[in-house]
Design an enzyme around this catalytic site. Structure first.
Site, PDB file in Angstrom:
ATOM      1  N   ASP A 274      72.719  38.325  75.512  1.00 19.91           N
ATOM      2  CA  ASP A 274      73.462  37.290  74.791  1.00 19.91           C
ATOM      3  C   ASP A 274      72.722  35.965  74.979  1.00 19.91           C
ATOM      4  O   ASP A 274      72.560  35.485  76.099  1.00 19.91           O
ATOM      5  CB  ASP A 274      74.899  37.197  75.320  1.00 19.91           C
TER       6      ASP A 274
ATOM      7  N   PHE B 108      80.254  36.020  79.870  1.00 21.80           N
ATOM      8  CA  PHE B 108      81.212  35.325  79.000  1.00 21.80           C
ATOM      9  C   PHE B 108      82.373  36.281  78.658  1.00 21.80           C
ATOM     10  O   PHE B 108      82.152  37.467  78.418  1.00 21.80           O
ATOM     11  CB  PHE B 108      80.488  34.855  77.745  1.00 21.80           C
TER      12      PHE B 108
ATOM     13  N   TYR C 176      76.660  27.710  66.841  1.00 24.42           N
ATOM     14  CA  TYR C 176      77.372  26.418  66.792  1.00 24.42           C
ATOM     15  C   TYR C 176      77.199  25.600  68.057  1.00 24.42           C
ATOM     16  O   TYR C 176      77.782  24.548  68.189  1.00 24.42           O
ATOM     17  CB  TYR C 176      78.857  26.609  66.455  1.00 24.42           C
ATOM     18  N   LYS C 177      76.377  26.082  68.983  1.00 22.80           N
ATOM     19  CA  LYS C 177      76.110  25.323  70.212  1.00 22.80           C
ATOM     20  C   LYS C 177      74.828  24.508  70.010  1.00 22.80           C
ATOM     21  O   LYS C 177      74.823  23.548  69.245  1.00 22.80           O
ATOM     22  CB  LYS C 177      76.055  26.290  71.384  1.00 22.80           C
TER      23      LYS C 177
ATOM     24  N   ARG D  58      81.573  21.313  83.084  1.00 19.93           N
ATOM     25  CA  ARG D  58      80.200  21.471  82.588  1.00 19.93           C
ATOM     26  C   ARG D  58      79.742  20.196  81.897  1.00 19.93           C
ATOM     27  O   ARG D  58      80.412  19.705  80.989  1.00 19.93           O
ATOM     28  CB  ARG D  58      80.121  22.620  81.582  1.00 19.93           C
TER      29      ARG D  58
HETATM   30  C1  LIG Z   1      79.951  30.802  72.899  1.00 22.32           C
HETATM   31  C2  LIG Z   1      79.668  32.196  73.322  1.00 22.32           C
HETATM   32  C3  LIG Z   1      80.126  33.276  72.564  1.00 22.32           C
HETATM   33  C4  LIG Z   1      80.979  33.027  71.349  1.00 22.32           C
HETATM   34  O1  LIG Z   1      81.391  34.162  70.684  1.00 22.32           O
HETATM   35  P1  LIG Z   1      82.224  33.982  69.329  1.00 22.32           P
HETATM   36  O2  LIG Z   1      82.310  35.339  68.778  1.00 22.32           O
HETATM   37  O3  LIG Z   1      81.470  33.013  68.465  1.00 22.32           O
HETATM   38  O4  LIG Z   1      83.544  33.407  69.673  1.00 22.32           O
HETATM   39  C5  LIG Z   1      79.778  34.547  72.980  1.00 22.32           C
HETATM   40  N1  LIG Z   1      79.031  34.745  74.094  1.00 22.32           N
HETATM   41  C6  LIG Z   1      78.584  33.717  74.852  1.00 22.32           C
HETATM   42  C7  LIG Z   1      77.737  33.971  76.038  1.00 22.32           C
HETATM   43  C8  LIG Z   1      78.916  32.420  74.492  1.00 22.32           C
HETATM   44  O5  LIG Z   1      78.494  31.396  75.228  1.00 22.32           O
END
Ligand SMILES: *Cc1c(COP(=O)(O)O)cnc(C)c1O
Length: 401
Positions: free
Chosen positions: A199, A126, A224-225, A373
């Protein structure tokens, strides 16, 4: 009803988690919301819980609320998340954003391996993960060993060595949905003397993880997912118990200090996981996270996983039948055991298709350059939504040929 419509109606009728959809606010029942992997839906209990925190805990109890539960929120909700991730209590806290948590733990890991100067990650991790690691590498004079996207244990084994300080990867890849082999990769990193930082943003609330069983060192994730904590909700971080007092995170703040209210000169880390907090907990954000996490826990992560597999299997089958003839390729693993709860579809015109789907009540997301997706968050997605999403996409492709 078509044969497919009858089939998905039967799947929805037999779905043991079907009732959970009613626990979420559904403003438009016809909308096929296939993006719960990006922003999970709003639990119906959240507005009332937030109103209670605002009106009673803040409005009436005022500062007394810090002593009446607010101070414990990061650890209480952290423990509830830990249970979903296979982590015993006392190893997870809710704090900051995923980006900041990642920074804190990656920096702590690098500092714990001062004689090593390499970080292993993959080119399609990411973006925020890549940027955080690049920033740390720059500051420390370390080098990043870039692996191909979605690396196998063998690829990790070929990249780690006596210079590796840290292996940092996503457990479920945000683009392809591939589940990386967390156990094997963690073992390989440890055999090379490196620490691991996973992660879990696309794993928490969608697939079981088994952090303690795999002896993972460090992990972070997003709420938040699949955890339905709301836009910008605070993240969580995990530090294995035996490392908590040996590592030191870089943002020394009073909330992570031993006895914060002593106001003494000099920073001394608190015992245990509390040392990984920095500033005042975001109470409203964590209160919303707690509602989402409790819903996921009530449904059970094994049931959620089973439905996630069934939903992506259906999407895959329909994509093969209806979309492949139009040049749409499946970008996710075909083996359900290696796939999280979303399905990636690849098409050069993906961005425009994403917009046109939205115009017809099908919300998916697009990840440049070619990935659509279909996020099939198990607590809120119906089999009928999957059918509708793929059927509308097929119609769009037919219209444009
Ligand atoms: C959604 C997501 C993030 C989000 O990071 P934020 O600091 O909340 O913006 C980080 N890593 C992965 C793998 C994600 O899918």
């Amino acid at each position: 009803m078509s044969a497919e419509e009858q089939r998905v109606a039967a799947l929805d009728a037999a779905d043991p988690l079907a009732g959970f959809r009613d626990r979420f606010a559904i403003a438009d029942d016809a909308l096929a919301y296939l993006d719960g992997n990006s922003l999970g839906r709003l639990p119906r209990a959240t507005p009332a819980r937030l109103a209670q925190v605002v009106e009673q805990e803040w409005g009436e109890r005022l500062i007394r609320s810090w002593g009446e539960g607010w101070m414990e929120l990061p650890r209480r909700v952290g423990d509830a998340i830990g249970e979903l991730l296979g982590a015993a209590p006392g190893q997870v806290v809710v704090a900051d954003s995923t980006t900041v948590c990642l920074h804190k733990l990656a920096a702590a890991a690098l500092a714990a391996r001062p004689d090593r100067d390499e970080i292993v990650t993959d080119v399609d991790n990411f973006p925020t993960d890549r940027y955080v690691l690049e920033g740390l590498a720059r500051r420390r004079g370390a080098t990043i060993r870039w692996l191909d996207a979605d690396p196998s244990p063998e690829q990790v084994a070929a990249a780690v060595g006596p210079r590796t300080a840290l292996v940092s990867l996503s457990h479920v890849a945000y683009r392809s949905g591939r589940i990386l082999e967390l156990d094997a990769i963690t073992r390989i990193a440890h055999a090379a003397g490196a620490l691991t930082l996973w992660d879990l943003s696309h794993s928490g609330g969608s697939v079981p993880v088994g952090l303690d069983a795999a002896a993972v060192d460090l992990a972070v994730g997003c709420t938040y997912k699949y955890l339905n904590g709301g836009p910008g909700a605070p993240a969580y971080l995990y530090v294995a118990r035996d490392l908590q007092d040996r590592l030191r995170q870089p943002i020394w703040g009073w909330i992570g200090r031993r006895d914060p209210f002593s106001m003494e000169p000099g920073y001394e880390p608190a015992d245990g996981i509390a040392a990984y907090l920095s500033g005042t907990p975001p109470v409203l954000g964590i209160a919303a996270v707690e509602v989402g996490v409790r819903l996921v826990a009530e449904a059970g992560i094994e049931s959620i996983r089973a439905k996630g597999i069934a939903l992506t299997e259906l999407a895959l089958e329909l994509a093969d039948r209806w979309l492949a003839p139009h040049g749409v390729a499946v970008g996710s693993p075909r083996d359900a055991a290696q796939r999280g709860a979303h399905l990636a579809l690849e098409h050069p015109d993906g961005e425009r298709l994403c917009e046109r789907l939205a115009q017809r009540g099908v919300i998916v997301d697009f990840r440049a350059p070619t990935t659509l997706r279909l996020g099939l968050s198990p607590l809120t997605t119906r089999f009928a939504d999957v059918l509708r999403g793929v059927a509308v996409l097929r119609d769009l492709m037919e219209e444009s040929t």
